[in-house]
Design a protein around this motif. Structure first.
Motif, short mmCIF file in Angstrom:
data_model
loop_
_atom_site.label_atom_id
_atom_site.label_comp_id
_atom_site.label_asym_id
_atom_site.label_seq_id
_atom_site.Cartn_x
_atom_site.Cartn_y
_atom_site.Cartn_z
N UNK A 1 -10.40 10.05 8.03
CA UNK A 1 -10.19 9.34 6.79
C UNK A 1 -11.51 9.39 5.99
N UNK A 2 -11.41 9.72 4.72
CA UNK A 2 -12.60 9.80 3.87
C UNK A 2 -13.06 8.40 3.47
N UNK A 3 -14.31 8.29 3.03
CA UNK A 3 -14.78 6.98 2.55
C UNK A 3 -13.91 6.43 1.41
N UNK A 4 -13.45 7.32 0.54
CA UNK A 4 -12.59 6.87 -0.56
C UNK A 4 -11.28 6.30 -0.01
N UNK A 5 -10.70 6.98 0.96
CA UNK A 5 -9.47 6.49 1.59
C UNK A 5 -9.68 5.14 2.26
N UNK A 6 -10.81 4.99 2.94
CA UNK A 6 -11.12 3.72 3.61
C UNK A 6 -11.29 2.61 2.58
N UNK A 7 -11.95 2.92 1.46
CA UNK A 7 -12.14 1.92 0.41
C UNK A 7 -10.79 1.49 -0.17
N UNK A 8 -9.94 2.44 -0.44
CA UNK A 8 -8.61 2.12 -0.97
C UNK A 8 -7.84 1.25 0.02
N UNK A 9 -7.94 1.58 1.29
CA UNK A 9 -7.26 0.79 2.32
C UNK A 9 -7.78 -0.64 2.34
N UNK A 10 -9.09 -0.80 2.24
CA UNK A 10 -9.68 -2.14 2.21
C UNK A 10 -9.23 -2.90 0.97
N UNK A 11 -9.19 -2.21 -0.18
CA UNK A 11 -8.78 -2.86 -1.42
C UNK A 11 -7.34 -3.35 -1.35
N UNK A 12 -6.51 -2.66 -0.60
CA UNK A 12 -5.12 -3.08 -0.43
C UNK A 12 -5.00 -4.39 0.34
N UNK A 13 -6.07 -4.79 1.03
CA UNK A 13 -6.01 -5.96 1.91
C UNK A 13 -6.85 -7.14 1.45
N UNK A 14 -7.32 -7.12 0.21
CA UNK A 14 -8.16 -8.23 -0.26
C UNK A 14 -7.51 -8.91 -1.46
N UNK A 15 -7.98 -10.11 -1.75
CA UNK A 15 -7.42 -10.90 -2.84
C UNK A 15 -7.85 -10.35 -4.21
N UNK A 16 -7.09 -10.70 -5.22
CA UNK A 16 -7.38 -10.26 -6.59
C UNK A 16 -8.78 -10.70 -7.06
N UNK A 17 -9.20 -11.96 -6.81
CA UNK A 17 -10.55 -12.34 -7.25
C UNK A 17 -11.65 -11.47 -6.59
N UNK A 18 -11.45 -11.11 -5.35
CA UNK A 18 -12.43 -10.26 -4.67
C UNK A 18 -12.40 -8.85 -5.25
#
Length: 67
Positions: A1-18
């Motif tokens: 998994x690329x860093x970009x893919x990992x970042x997108x995955x993390x973004x899918x799991x955090x709140x809107x304010x974050x």
């Protein structure tokens, strides 16, 4: 998994304010990168002046790089 893919995955799991905070930080980093690139261009211009003219004073160097 690329860093970009990992970042997108993390973004899918955090709140809107974050997400807003992360986006703000990303914009900060992009602005900083642009400023760093300009600083490098300014330093190269100052070194070019040194090559052409021999030497310059510390005050001239600071003025050249806008310090």
């Amino acid at each position: 998994m690329t860093p970009k893919d990992r970042l997108i995955q993390e973004l899918d799991n955090i709140s809107e304010p974050l997400i807003v905070e992360v986006l703000d930080f990303l914009h900060f980093l992009q602005a900083k990168q642009k400023q760093d690139e300009q600083d490098i261009r300014d330093a190269r211009a100052a070194l070019s002046t040194v090559d052409l003219e021999g030497t310059i004073t510390w005050d001239e160097l600071k003025a050249e790089v806008e310090l």
